[in-house]
Design an enzyme around this catalytic site. Structure first.
Site, PDB file in Angstrom:
ATOM      1  N   ARG A   1     -34.170  43.925  37.427  1.00 15.70           N
ATOM      2  CA  ARG A   1     -33.873  42.612  36.872  1.00 15.70           C
ATOM      3  C   ARG A   1     -35.031  41.668  37.214  1.00 15.70           C
ATOM      4  O   ARG A   1     -35.786  41.907  38.158  1.00 15.70           O
ATOM      5  CB  ARG A   1     -32.577  42.047  37.450  1.00 15.70           C
ATOM      6  CG  ARG A   1     -31.325  42.864  37.139  1.00 15.70           C
ATOM      7  CD  ARG A   1     -30.102  42.183  37.747  1.00 15.70           C
ATOM      8  NE  ARG A   1     -28.872  42.893  37.429  1.00 15.70           N
ATOM      9  CZ  ARG A   1     -28.283  43.773  38.228  1.00 15.70           C
ATOM     10  NH1 ARG A   1     -28.835  44.063  39.400  1.00 15.70           N
ATOM     11  NH2 ARG A   1     -27.161  44.373  37.876  1.00 15.70           N
TER      12      ARG A   1
ATOM     13  N   LYS B   1     -27.674  41.935  42.771  1.00 14.90           N
ATOM     14  CA  LYS B   1     -26.629  40.921  42.629  1.00 14.90           C
ATOM     15  C   LYS B   1     -25.568  41.096  43.707  1.00 14.90           C
ATOM     16  O   LYS B   1     -25.136  42.210  43.986  1.00 14.90           O
ATOM     17  CB  LYS B   1     -25.963  41.032  41.253  1.00 14.90           C
ATOM     18  CG  LYS B   1     -26.778  40.437  40.111  1.00 14.90           C
ATOM     19  CD  LYS B   1     -25.965  40.470  38.838  1.00 14.90           C
ATOM     20  CE  LYS B   1     -26.689  39.761  37.703  1.00 14.90           C
ATOM     21  NZ  LYS B   1     -25.873  39.776  36.466  1.00 14.90           N
TER      22      LYS B   1
ATOM     23  N   HIS C   1     -35.606  41.421  30.710  1.00 15.10           N
ATOM     24  CA  HIS C   1     -34.310  42.063  30.491  1.00 15.10           C
ATOM     25  C   HIS C   1     -34.385  43.080  29.349  1.00 15.10           C
ATOM     26  O   HIS C   1     -33.704  44.113  29.384  1.00 15.10           O
ATOM     27  CB  HIS C   1     -33.238  41.022  30.194  1.00 15.10           C
ATOM     28  CG  HIS C   1     -31.864  41.458  30.601  1.00 15.10           C
ATOM     29  ND1 HIS C   1     -31.507  41.691  31.910  1.00 15.10           N
ATOM     30  CD2 HIS C   1     -30.764  41.747  29.864  1.00 15.10           C
ATOM     31  CE1 HIS C   1     -30.252  42.088  31.971  1.00 15.10           C
ATOM     32  NE2 HIS C   1     -29.767  42.124  30.742  1.00 15.10           N
TER      33      HIS C   1
ATOM     34  N   ARG D   1     -35.812  46.123  30.761  1.00 15.15           N
ATOM     35  CA  ARG D   1     -34.757  46.789  31.548  1.00 15.15           C
ATOM     36  C   ARG D   1     -33.853  47.613  30.628  1.00 15.15           C
ATOM     37  O   ARG D   1     -33.504  48.752  30.934  1.00 15.15           O
ATOM     38  CB  ARG D   1     -33.957  45.728  32.299  1.00 15.15           C
ATOM     39  CG  ARG D   1     -32.749  46.256  33.080  1.00 15.15           C
ATOM     40  CD  ARG D   1     -32.178  45.095  33.903  1.00 15.15           C
ATOM     41  NE  ARG D   1     -30.783  45.289  34.267  1.00 15.15           N
ATOM     42  CZ  ARG D   1     -30.373  45.937  35.359  1.00 15.15           C
ATOM     43  NH1 ARG D   1     -31.256  46.472  36.177  1.00 15.15           N
ATOM     44  NH2 ARG D   1     -29.084  46.037  35.638  1.00 15.15           N
TER      45      ARG D   1
ATOM     46  N   HIS E   1     -25.187  48.914  38.223  1.00 17.78           N
ATOM     47  CA  HIS E   1     -23.936  48.574  37.554  1.00 17.78           C
ATOM     48  C   HIS E   1     -22.755  49.035  38.396  1.00 17.78           C
ATOM     49  O   HIS E   1     -22.713  50.184  38.842  1.00 17.78           O
ATOM     50  CB  HIS E   1     -23.851  49.244  36.175  1.00 17.78           C
ATOM     51  CG  HIS E   1     -24.788  48.656  35.171  1.00 17.78           C
ATOM     52  ND1 HIS E   1     -25.108  49.290  33.983  1.00 17.78           N
ATOM     53  CD2 HIS E   1     -25.474  47.480  35.155  1.00 17.78           C
ATOM     54  CE1 HIS E   1     -25.951  48.546  33.292  1.00 17.78           C
ATOM     55  NE2 HIS E   1     -26.177  47.440  33.990  1.00 17.78           N
TER      56      HIS E   1
ATOM     57  N   TYR F   1     -25.452  51.858  26.480  1.00 22.68           N
ATOM     58  CA  TYR F   1     -26.732  52.486  26.150  1.00 22.68           C
ATOM     59  C   TYR F   1     -26.542  53.785  25.374  1.00 22.68           C
ATOM     60  O   TYR F   1     -27.435  54.208  24.644  1.00 22.68           O
ATOM     61  CB  TYR F   1     -27.548  52.728  27.421  1.00 22.68           C
ATOM     62  CG  TYR F   1     -27.926  51.437  28.096  1.00 22.68           C
ATOM     63  CD1 TYR F   1     -28.864  50.580  27.538  1.00 22.68           C
ATOM     64  CD2 TYR F   1     -27.305  51.038  29.288  1.00 22.68           C
ATOM     65  CE1 TYR F   1     -29.185  49.377  28.137  1.00 22.68           C
ATOM     66  CE2 TYR F   1     -27.622  49.842  29.894  1.00 22.68           C
ATOM     67  CZ  TYR F   1     -28.566  49.016  29.308  1.00 22.68           C
ATOM     68  OH  TYR F   1     -28.876  47.813  29.899  1.00 22.68           O
TER      69      TYR F   1
END
Length: 276
Positions: free
Chosen positions: A125, A149, A220, A223, A246, A255
């Site tokens: 990120r 995150k 992004h 990514r 994730h 994806y």
């Protein structure tokens, strides 16, 4: 206002990212303004209905910001029913690998070149790549340690190409005066800290414009390209989920929809047989 002061104190000691704090602060201030300084649960739906131009994902953030405010600042459980806001399942936009390679080869600045390489090599990120430290790089096992995150820790892939270029880059850095800077991408304006997010975005923007690429290239989007191309190359989606950080496999499943687009280029054996 007293509520805002309390909000700042509470969120200040919790491990939210600065961007999350900023978004929560924005919506709470707007909600209080809408309520004329007298927050009531009955006003929550009214306020959310005024955000009709917001995308579902942004509307959800507004919703959770206000729920956080009532629960943590006002010590109230939100008892009114707030309908579930269905999130959009938009297919992520990607950049062709050939376009990314053109950007890498066209970048003369070694630090900026490695920046693009690492984005594509590891699927980081924007907020993660600026904070990568030298000690986070494991050149032997070809891994990058990331604190993402919510301070969630993970490892992702470090390519052979990036590893070799990093060695050259470090040799150049060793001759410079700011040896004490722990960050791989140090700031030229403030040698004691890391490069800014805006600088990273500008590097990609300037390089893509110079090459006259037809698409907008963002961190992004690279990514997304890392995830999509890894899947197309046969990497198990469970590994991609871990490398991207994730929490849920459902986030990574999007994806698999993107890679279905590549099926259009595959010719059916029936069509081949019909031409014989």
């Amino acid at each position: 206002m007293e509520e805002l002061k309390r909000f700042e104190q509470i969120i200040g000691i919790q491990r939210y990212s600065n961007s999350t704090k900023s978004i929560y602060r924005f919506h709470i201030k707007n909600f209080l303004r809408y309520c004329k300084g007298k927050p009531e649960q009955g006003k929550i739906l009214e306020y959310l209905s005024t955000l009709d131009k917001y995308r579902p994902s942004s509307l959800n953030i507004a919703k959770y910001s206000i729920i956080y405010f009532f629960k943590n600042v006002l010590n109230q459980e939100v008892t009114i029913r707030i309908p579930k806001i269905k999130r959009e399942r938009l297919l992520p936009k990607t950049v062709d690998s050939s376009a990314i390679m053109k950007m890498i080869n066209a970048t003369a600045n070694l630090k900026h070149k490695i920046l693009i390489e690492l984005l594509y090599s590891s699927g980081l990120r924007l907020g993660e790549i600026v904070k990568v430290r030298w000690e986070d790089l494991d050149s032997i096992n070809k891994l990058v340690f990331i604190k993402g995150k919510g301070n969630k820790e993970r490892y992702t892939k470090l390519s052979d190409k990036v590893t070799a270029d990093l060695e050259d880059y470090r040799n150049v850095r060793d001759k410079m005066s700011n040896l004490g800077n722990p960050y791989v991408f140090d700031s030229e304006q403030r040698p004691e800290t890391h490069i800014s997010k805006k600088t990273v975005q500008k590097v990609l923007e300037n390089t893509s414009k110079k090459l006259r690429l037809p698409m907008k290239v963002t961190p992004h989007r690279i990514r997304h390209s890392f995830a999509t191309h890894s899947l197309e190359n046969g990497t198990d989606s469970r590994y991609i989920q871990k490398m991207l950080g994730h929490s849920s496999s459902r986030t990574t499943e999007i994806y698999t929809q993107v890679t279905r687009n590549s099926l259009r280029n595959i010719e059916s054996p029936l069509d081949v047989a019909c031409r014989v």
